[in-house]
Design a protein around this motif. Structure first.
Motif, PDB file in Angstrom:
ATOM      1  N   LEU A 163      -7.256  -8.032   1.621  1.00  0.00           N
ATOM      2  CA  LEU A 163      -6.171  -7.081   1.779  1.00  0.00           C
ATOM      3  C   LEU A 163      -6.661  -5.651   1.615  1.00  0.00           C
ATOM      4  CD1 LEU A 163      -3.155  -8.712  -0.082  1.00  0.00           C
ATOM      5  CD2 LEU A 163      -3.463  -8.427   2.358  1.00  0.00           C
ATOM      6  N   GLN A 164      -6.213  -4.793   2.513  1.00  0.00           N
ATOM      7  CA  GLN A 164      -6.520  -3.377   2.434  1.00  0.00           C
ATOM      8  C   GLN A 164      -5.530  -2.684   1.487  1.00  0.00           C
ATOM      9  OE1 GLN A 164      -9.406  -2.289   4.428  1.00  0.00           O
ATOM     10  NE2 GLN A 164      -9.421  -4.517   4.191  1.00  0.00           N
ATOM     11  N   ARG A 165      -5.782  -1.424   1.228  1.00  0.00           N
ATOM     12  CA  ARG A 165      -4.919  -0.661   0.331  1.00  0.00           C
ATOM     13  C   ARG A 165      -3.501  -0.592   0.887  1.00  0.00           C
ATOM     14  NH1 ARG A 165      -3.755   4.735  -0.266  1.00  0.00           N
ATOM     15  NH2 ARG A 165      -4.991   5.203   1.599  1.00  0.00           N
ATOM     16  N   VAL A 263       2.525  -7.291  -5.980  1.00  0.00           N
ATOM     17  CA  VAL A 263       2.782  -7.903  -4.679  1.00  0.00           C
ATOM     18  C   VAL A 263       1.473  -8.156  -3.945  1.00  0.00           C
ATOM     19  CG1 VAL A 263       3.880  -7.577  -2.427  1.00  0.00           C
ATOM     20  CG2 VAL A 263       5.071  -6.848  -4.507  1.00  0.00           C
ATOM     21  N   ARG A 264       0.581  -7.166  -3.980  1.00  0.00           N
ATOM     22  CA  ARG A 264      -0.703  -7.292  -3.289  1.00  0.00           C
ATOM     23  C   ARG A 264      -1.535  -8.440  -3.855  1.00  0.00           C
ATOM     24  NH1 ARG A 264      -5.895  -5.353  -3.632  1.00  0.00           N
ATOM     25  NH2 ARG A 264      -6.881  -4.729  -1.668  1.00  0.00           N
ATOM     26  N   GLU A 265      -1.605  -8.538  -5.165  1.00  0.00           N
ATOM     27  CA  GLU A 265      -2.378  -9.607  -5.796  1.00  0.00           C
ATOM     28  C   GLU A 265      -1.768 -10.975  -5.504  1.00  0.00           C
ATOM     29  OE1 GLU A 265      -2.554  -8.592  -9.883  1.00  0.00           O
ATOM     30  OE2 GLU A 265      -3.814  -6.812  -9.578  1.00  0.00           O
ATOM     31  N   THR A 266      -0.446 -11.035  -5.454  1.00  0.00           N
ATOM     32  CA  THR A 266       0.228 -12.297  -5.146  1.00  0.00           C
ATOM     33  C   THR A 266      -0.113 -12.759  -3.735  1.00  0.00           C
ATOM     34  OG1 THR A 266       2.065 -11.778  -6.633  1.00  0.00           O
ATOM     35  CG2 THR A 266       2.464 -13.442  -4.949  1.00  0.00           C
ATOM     36  N   ILE A 267      -0.041 -11.839  -2.781  1.00  0.00           N
ATOM     37  CA  ILE A 267      -0.353 -12.194  -1.395  1.00  0.00           C
ATOM     38  C   ILE A 267      -1.823 -12.590  -1.257  1.00  0.00           C
ATOM     39  CG2 ILE A 267      -0.477 -11.335   0.975  1.00  0.00           C
ATOM     40  CD1 ILE A 267       1.893  -9.505   0.325  1.00  0.00           C
TER      41      ILE A 267
END
Length: 284
Positions: A163-165, A263-267
Motif C-alpha cells: 500500500l502506498q501513502r 485503516v491502511r494497516e487493516t487493508i
C-alpha cells in the motif's frame, strides 16, 4: 426447448422495453448524473463477463457491507488501469443481498476525458470533493474511496500489494464529520492485469496524465495490448470501523491520521491473507 425459447422471449421483451424507455426519455437520472437503469442494463452486463469468466472473481464477507444507510468502502488501488474500481462496484451490487450501488469518488482527470467522463457520471461516479461526498452520505449511499489514488494505480510491479501513502486522509475527516462507518476492503488480482514495468514520463507530461505505462503487452502490441491478463481476483470486505466515538474530532490531525493508519494497516493485513489463499494469479 420451450423453456429456452420462453427465456429468450423474456430477454427480448425486456430489451425492447428498455430501448423504448430510452427513446422517449422515460428514465431517471439523479442530481449527480447517475443513471441506474443504464448501469443495470448496459454497463453491468459488459463488466460481468470480465468479473465472472476472465477474472473468476471470488468475494468474501459481504456481511460487513451494511444493508442500508451510508458507509465508506475504502480499498487499495492498483493495476495501471483502474479496473479494480469497476470490479468492486460489481461485487457490491451482485454479491450483496441488497444489491446496492457503490458510488465511486474519482479524480478530476476522469471528468476531463471525453466519453470517460460521461460514462463515469452515468455509472454513478462523482468528483472526489467534500460537498459531493457529504451529499451522498447524507442520502444514505455507499461511497467507494481509493486513498492511494494514482500512486497506487501507477506503482511499479515490483511494489505490488504494498500500500502506498494515503495522502491527507481526507476520507477519514469525511467519515467522522458524517458519523459514517468505514469498511476496509482488500482487492487482489488487479496488480497482474497490466503489470507496470515502466513509465515514459515525457509522454505522460505531453498527454497530461500521471504516467504513461509500459507493460508486457502495451504499447508493443498496440490496442491489443490493452486486453487485461486473466489473473485470479479476490475481494474481501473487512469489519466496519465505527467512527462515532471520534465524530467531534474531524479537524484533529492526530485523530485523523491515526485512524487512517488503522485503516491502511487493516487493508494491508487483509491483502497478505488473500495472497496466501491465491498462490498463483493465473491458476483456476
Amino acid at each position: 426447448m420451450d423453456d429456452l425459447l420462453d427465456e429468450w422471449d423474456a430477454k427480448v421483451a425486456t430489451g425492447l422495453a428498455f430501448l423504448r424507455r430510452r427513446l422517449i426519455g422515460q428514465y431517471e437520472v439523479d442530481d449527480f448524473g447517475f443513471d441506474a437503469e443504464l448501469t443495470e442494463h448496459v454497463f453491468h452486463p459488459v463488466l460481468r463477463q470480465l468479473y465472472k469468466h476472465w477474472f473468476r472473481t471470488e468475494v468474501f464477507d459481504t456481511k460487513h457491507v451494511p444493508d442500508e444507510g451510508a458507509a465508506l468502502i475504502v480499498a487499495n488501488h492498483s493495476g495501471t488501469i483502474a479496473l479494480d474500481a469497476l470490479m468492486l462496484c460489481l461485487a457490491v451490487h451482485d454479491e450483496h443481498p441488497a444489491h446496492r450501488y457503490l458510488r465511486l469518488l474519482a479524480a478530476d482527470l476522469v471528468f476531463r476525458l471525453p466519453l470517460v467522463s460521461e460514462v463515469a457520471r452515468k455509472s454513478g461516479a462523482t468528483l472526489a470533493c467534500n460537498p459531493d461526498v457529504d451529499r451522498l452520505l447524507h442520502e444514505g449511499q455507499l461511497v467507494g474511496v481509493f486513498p492511494e489514488g494514482f500512486k497506487g494505480v501507477g506503482k511499479h510491479y515490483s511494489e505490488r500489494y504494498k500500500l502506498q501513502r494515503f495522502g491527507r486522509a481526507g476520507f477519514v475527516s469525511v467519515a467522522l464529520r458524517n458519523r459514517t462507518p468505514i469498511v476496509p476492503t482488500a482487492i487482489v488480482g488487479a496488480e497482474e492485469t497490466y503489470p507496470l514495468l515502466g513509465n515514459i514520463k515525457p509522454l505522460a507530461r505531453l498527454l497530461g496524465t500521471p504516467y504513461f505505462p509500459v507493460t508486457p503487452t502495451f504499447p508493443w502490441l498496440g490496442p491489443a495490448g490493452l486486453v487485461p491478463l486473466p489473473s485470479k481476483w479476490m475481494i474481501r470486505f473487512g469489519e466496519p470501523i465505527d467512527t462515532t466515538p471520534w465524530s467531534d474530532q474531524a479537524d484533529d490531525p492526530a485523530v485523523v491520521f491515526n485512524l487512517a493508519d488503522q485503516v491502511r494497516e487493516t487493508i494491508q493485513g487483509m491483502l497478505h491473507d488473500l495472497l496466501k489463499l491465491r498462490p498463483d494469479p493465473f491458476q483456476e
